[in-house]
Scaffold this motif. Structure first.
Motif, mmCIF file in Angstrom:
data_model
loop_
_atom_site.group_PDB
_atom_site.id
_atom_site.type_symbol
_atom_site.label_atom_id
_atom_site.label_comp_id
_atom_site.label_asym_id
_atom_site.label_seq_id
_atom_site.Cartn_x
_atom_site.Cartn_y
_atom_site.Cartn_z
ATOM 1 N N PRO A 121 0.669 7.730 0.239
ATOM 2 C CA PRO A 121 1.370 7.346 -1.196
ATOM 3 C C PRO A 121 0.776 7.408 -2.443
ATOM 4 C CG PRO A 121 1.272 5.341 -0.239
ATOM 5 C CD PRO A 121 0.471 6.215 0.710
ATOM 6 N N SER A 122 -0.673 7.205 -2.412
ATOM 7 C CA SER A 122 -1.390 7.194 -3.603
ATOM 8 C C SER A 122 -2.892 7.339 -3.437
ATOM 9 C CB SER A 122 -1.122 5.754 -4.178
ATOM 10 O OG SER A 122 -1.923 4.714 -3.478
ATOM 11 N N TRP A 123 -3.346 7.834 -4.316
ATOM 12 C CA TRP A 123 -4.841 8.143 -4.007
ATOM 13 C C TRP A 123 -5.695 6.936 -3.763
ATOM 14 C CZ3 TRP A 123 -6.261 12.770 -2.922
ATOM 15 C CH2 TRP A 123 -5.298 13.872 -3.464
ATOM 16 N N ALA A 124 -5.315 5.724 -4.332
ATOM 17 C CA ALA A 124 -6.042 4.583 -4.170
ATOM 18 C C ALA A 124 -5.967 4.261 -2.661
ATOM 19 C CB ALA A 124 -5.520 3.393 -5.118
ATOM 20 N N PRO A 154 -2.610 11.781 -12.917
ATOM 21 C CA PRO A 154 -2.400 10.982 -11.766
ATOM 22 C C PRO A 154 -3.262 9.895 -11.358
ATOM 23 C CG PRO A 154 -2.704 13.490 -11.395
ATOM 24 C CD PRO A 154 -2.964 13.177 -12.922
ATOM 25 N N PHE A 155 -4.462 10.075 -11.723
ATOM 26 C CA PHE A 155 -5.553 9.285 -11.201
ATOM 27 C C PHE A 155 -6.555 8.908 -12.324
ATOM 28 C CE2 PHE A 155 -8.712 7.224 -8.189
ATOM 29 C CZ PHE A 155 -7.869 6.069 -7.635
ATOM 30 N N HIS A 180 -2.514 7.711 -19.333
ATOM 31 C CA HIS A 180 -1.761 6.744 -18.652
ATOM 32 C C HIS A 180 -1.352 7.163 -17.130
ATOM 33 C CE1 HIS A 180 -0.563 4.585 -22.181
ATOM 34 N NE2 HIS A 180 -0.749 5.797 -22.772
ATOM 35 N N THR A 181 -1.873 6.247 -16.180
ATOM 36 C CA THR A 181 -1.677 6.688 -14.679
ATOM 37 C C THR A 181 -0.438 6.754 -14.172
ATOM 38 O OG1 THR A 181 -3.982 5.982 -14.399
ATOM 39 C CG2 THR A 181 -2.866 6.461 -12.462
ATOM 40 N N MET A 215 0.824 -1.351 -0.089
ATOM 41 C CA MET A 215 -0.051 -0.253 -0.034
ATOM 42 C C MET A 215 0.788 1.257 0.010
ATOM 43 S SD MET A 215 -3.297 -0.471 2.192
ATOM 44 C CE MET A 215 -4.004 0.979 2.088
ATOM 45 N N ALA A 216 2.220 1.268 0.361
ATOM 46 C CA ALA A 216 2.981 2.160 0.417
ATOM 47 C C ALA A 216 3.587 2.432 -0.809
ATOM 48 C CB ALA A 216 4.203 1.953 1.637
ATOM 49 N N GLU A 233 -4.575 0.781 -10.617
ATOM 50 C CA GLU A 233 -6.027 1.249 -10.308
ATOM 51 C C GLU A 233 -6.556 1.194 -11.633
ATOM 52 O OE1 GLU A 233 -8.957 2.020 -7.297
ATOM 53 O OE2 GLU A 233 -6.850 1.174 -7.304
ATOM 54 N N GLU A 234 -5.838 1.992 -12.655
ATOM 55 C CA GLU A 234 -6.237 2.122 -14.079
ATOM 56 C C GLU A 234 -6.868 0.980 -14.608
ATOM 57 O OE1 GLU A 234 -3.526 2.514 -17.524
ATOM 58 O OE2 GLU A 234 -3.529 4.520 -16.633
ATOM 59 N N ARG A 284 0.861 2.131 -6.984
ATOM 60 C CA ARG A 284 -0.526 1.689 -6.963
ATOM 61 C C ARG A 284 -1.660 2.174 -7.686
ATOM 62 N NH1 ARG A 284 -4.552 0.993 -2.060
ATOM 63 N NH2 ARG A 284 -6.095 -0.162 -3.307
ATOM 64 N N ASP A 285 -1.404 3.505 -7.743
ATOM 65 C CA ASP A 285 -2.480 4.218 -8.833
ATOM 66 C C ASP A 285 -2.471 3.690 -10.143
ATOM 67 O OD1 ASP A 285 -3.759 5.633 -6.703
ATOM 68 O OD2 ASP A 285 -2.603 7.534 -7.008
ATOM 69 N N THR A 286 -1.243 3.186 -10.697
ATOM 70 C CA THR A 286 -1.078 2.861 -11.995
ATOM 71 C C THR A 286 -1.940 1.586 -12.168
ATOM 72 O OG1 THR A 286 1.031 3.775 -12.019
ATOM 73 C CG2 THR A 286 0.446 2.222 -13.751
ATOM 74 N N PRO A 324 2.234 8.155 -11.075
ATOM 75 C CA PRO A 324 2.264 8.761 -9.435
ATOM 76 C C PRO A 324 2.930 10.217 -10.079
ATOM 77 C CG PRO A 324 3.042 6.915 -9.471
ATOM 78 C CD PRO A 324 2.660 6.826 -10.680
ATOM 79 N N PRO A 345 3.764 3.887 -4.445
ATOM 80 C CA PRO A 345 2.978 4.948 -5.165
ATOM 81 C C PRO A 345 2.371 4.674 -6.640
ATOM 82 C CG PRO A 345 5.445 5.876 -4.575
ATOM 83 C CD PRO A 345 5.334 4.459 -4.222
ATOM 84 N N ARG A 373 6.459 10.979 -10.125
ATOM 85 C CA ARG A 373 7.396 10.295 -11.294
ATOM 86 C C ARG A 373 7.004 10.821 -12.535
ATOM 87 N NH1 ARG A 373 6.424 5.531 -13.649
ATOM 88 N NH2 ARG A 373 8.490 5.854 -14.592
#
Lengths: 198, 389
Positions: free
Chosen positions: B41-44, B134-135, B158-159, A61-62, A70-71, A66-68, B161, A64, B164
């Protein structure tokens, strides 16, 4: 390998930049009979997961990135295997445990819940261990920093007052007790003040 | 007096400022709250922390609670929008290679004209344009999709963070991006590319981040909710005073908050953007707003605008989506909790979006409300009562 065990075999992708942690996860998942692939790089993550088309993706979960992932829960093209987010209310206990341990998972739609649960139980146990190790490491690092601060404060006192090391430490401890603060806090204040005066 | 402990989640970005200022400048303490700020660290992960009770309330991309209310995020409890934390603050940028082609074409990088920028891009790109966001549910995506709905080059989203984004642009993973500050300025500083538009050039008043919480927690803790909303509202008012913006940049730049150089954070806060590695500067009025022009009011029409776009993109019924989006905007709490500390309240909770070419006075309780320009680049008007127009 029999047909039955083959059918039970899941392809699990682990997104994990640290090799030691990835190895630890492989060690707990492979004995369950699953195929495990590790992706360490954030670049091109979505494309690589899509190419591999795993049954389950596990990610800290830490992390970053993770959002990729989610897509992909939204991708519904004919070539994209749908990946469902693991926040289904049907297994609230497991989800809560996973979130507390700091692991998130993306699971193919329609996978049997008990098979997912077995993988998650193993992963959660490892992540709890990582979490403990992270906390211990942090505590060690903090102790080391405090040690250094106290040494510098002792040095300042010894020089300024012409006293020995034991006496300097006793002075720090007495001041801390008088003020109801930690020795490290008194040492930090002294080091800062000395820095301003020099 | 003992203070009520409250955990707030945020993603380290410039627009987390209202929450950070509420804590660091004592607004929360004055309201009787002991705030703990939890970076995500992320929106999810932040969404999951909010849904599963690891934080009581969280900074959230404005379209996320809307998408959840529409059922696009799976069978989870909804998140209500208590107030808007920031309006605007995004920038769009292109890779160094694309920048060179645009310059060769004679594109002026005026950082204002979205129609001209779109035409120039369409002429400059070779193959589909890969755009980093970003999301999947974000104001960034909404702005890009609205901007590129017509006469645009083919593109894919493309998502990536935000921290990056510069790297992804430099390494050719993407050709362009839409991201919140300071990450656009970071890309410019690293020489990864140039900025072509502020988000305001597409929609002059786009809600960016909101304060969101679970309705069950909101219902059980009315006094804490009121304290939180007042603290954040007062923090926003303090921040929109230009005299305080330097302090805001310094506060945010601390490593536990945003961990970016204050001089980069300062650009968006002052609306003075450096758009390329040549050092070209562009002034952007309303680059980011926290308070002025009723910025914190959770307009139902704005949630409805996001809902209509999400419904169209996902093949859902726009009317049902807009109704669900309107229901999570807690204008009732905004009115009840902020009237007493000086907030002027609009006569209506919904408005026609995109109709204002100039700052305009509107009906409000104290008669002091002036809404800023809110036009879309293509002069679209969105009337929630007639969503098909």
């Amino acid at each position: 390998m029999t047909g039955a065990t083959l059918a039970l075999r899941l392809h699990i992708v682990i997104v994990e930049p640290y090799e030691a942690r990835a190895r630890s996860l492989i060690e707990c998942l492979q004995p369950l009979g699953h195929q495990v692939t590790v992706i360490a790089e954030a670049a091109g993550l979505a494309r690589r997961v899509r190419e591999i088309a795993p049954d389950i993706v596990l990610i800290d979960m830490a992390n970053p990135s993770r959002d990729t992932l989610e897509e992909m829960t939204l991708a519904s093209g004919p070539l994209d295997r749908p990946v469902a987010l693991f926040v289904d209310r049907s297994d609230a206990d497991l989800t809560r445990q996973a979130i507390e341990a700091g692991v998130s998972a993306y699971v193919i739609d329609g996978l049997q819940p008990q098979r997912v649960a077995a993988v998650m139980d193993a992963a959660i146990a490892r992540f709890q261990m990582f979490r403990r190790m992270r906390l211990e490491l942090e505590a060690t690092r903090r102790a080391l920093e405090e040690r250094k601060l106290i040494d510098r404060a002792k040095g300042i006192l010894m020089k300024a007052r012409g006293i020995g090391e034991d006496e300097a430490y006793a002075l720090l401890r007495r001041t801390a007790m008088d003020q109801g603060r930690k020795i490290a806090e008194v040492a930090a204040a002294l080091v800062t003040a000395a820095g301003l005066l020099s | 007096m003992t203070r009520t402990a409250l955990r707030l989640g945020f993603v380290p970005l410039l627009d987390a400022a209202p929450l950070i200022v509420a804590r660091e400048m004592g607004f929360a303490e004055a309201q009787g709250l002991d705030l703990t700020l939890r970076p995500a660290p992320s929106w999810a992960s932040l969404r999951d922390m909010a849904l599963w009770g690891q934080v009581e309330a969280a900074q959230m991309l404005a379209p996320v609670p809307v998408a959840i209310a529409m059922g696009l995020a799976g069978p989870v409890e909804r998140l209500d929008i208590l107030q808007v934390l920031s309006v605007n603050g995004d920038v769009l940028g292109v890779s160094a290679a694309l920048e060179a082609r645009l310059r060769a074409q004679g594109f002026g990088f005026d950082f204002a004209d979205a129609l001209a920028a779109r035409a120039a891009l369409a002429a400059a790109v070779e193959g589909p344009l890969r755009i980093g966001v970003p999301f999947p549910f974000s104001t960034h995506v909404a702005l890009v999709r609205h901007w590129l709905a017509q006469e645009a080059p083919p593109y894919s989203l493309h998502t990536i963070p935000p921290p990056r984004m510069a790297e992804a642009l430099a390494e050719g993973e993407i050709d362009a991006f839409c991201v919140g500050e300071p990450w656009g300025s970071v890309a410019v500083e690293r020489g990864a590319g140039a900025l072509i538009l502020p988000g305001t050039a597409i929609w002059a008043a786009a809600p960016e981040k909101v304060l969101a919480a679970r309705p069950s927690w909101v219902a059980d803790n009315p006094e804490t909710v009121a304290q939180l909303m007042r603290a954040v509202w007062l923090a926003g008012r303090w921040m929109d005073d230009p005299a305080n913006r330097v302090t805001v940049a310094d506060l945010l730049a601390r490593s536990e908050h945003v961990n970016a150089p204050p001089e980069l954070l300062d650009r968006a806060l002052r609306g003075q953007m450096v758009i390329s590695s040549r050092g070209e500067e562009r002034r952007v009025p309303g680059m980011i707003r926290f308070h002025e022009g009723a910025a914190p009011f959770p307009w139902r029409s704005q949630a409805a605008w996001f809902a209509r776009q999400l419904a169209r993109d996902n093949g859902l019924d726009p009317n049902a989506a807009m109704a669900a989006a309107g229901a999570i905007c807690r204008t009732d709490l905004y009115r009840a909790n902020l009237r007493g500390i000086g907030a002027d309240l609009p006569g209506a909770s919904s408005r026609i979006e995109g109709a204002l070419e100039h700052p305009t006075a509107v009906a409000s309780e104290r008669g002091t409300m002036i809404l800023p320009r809110d036009a879309f680049f293509d002069r679209t008007i969105f009337d929630p009562a007639q969503p098909d127009c």
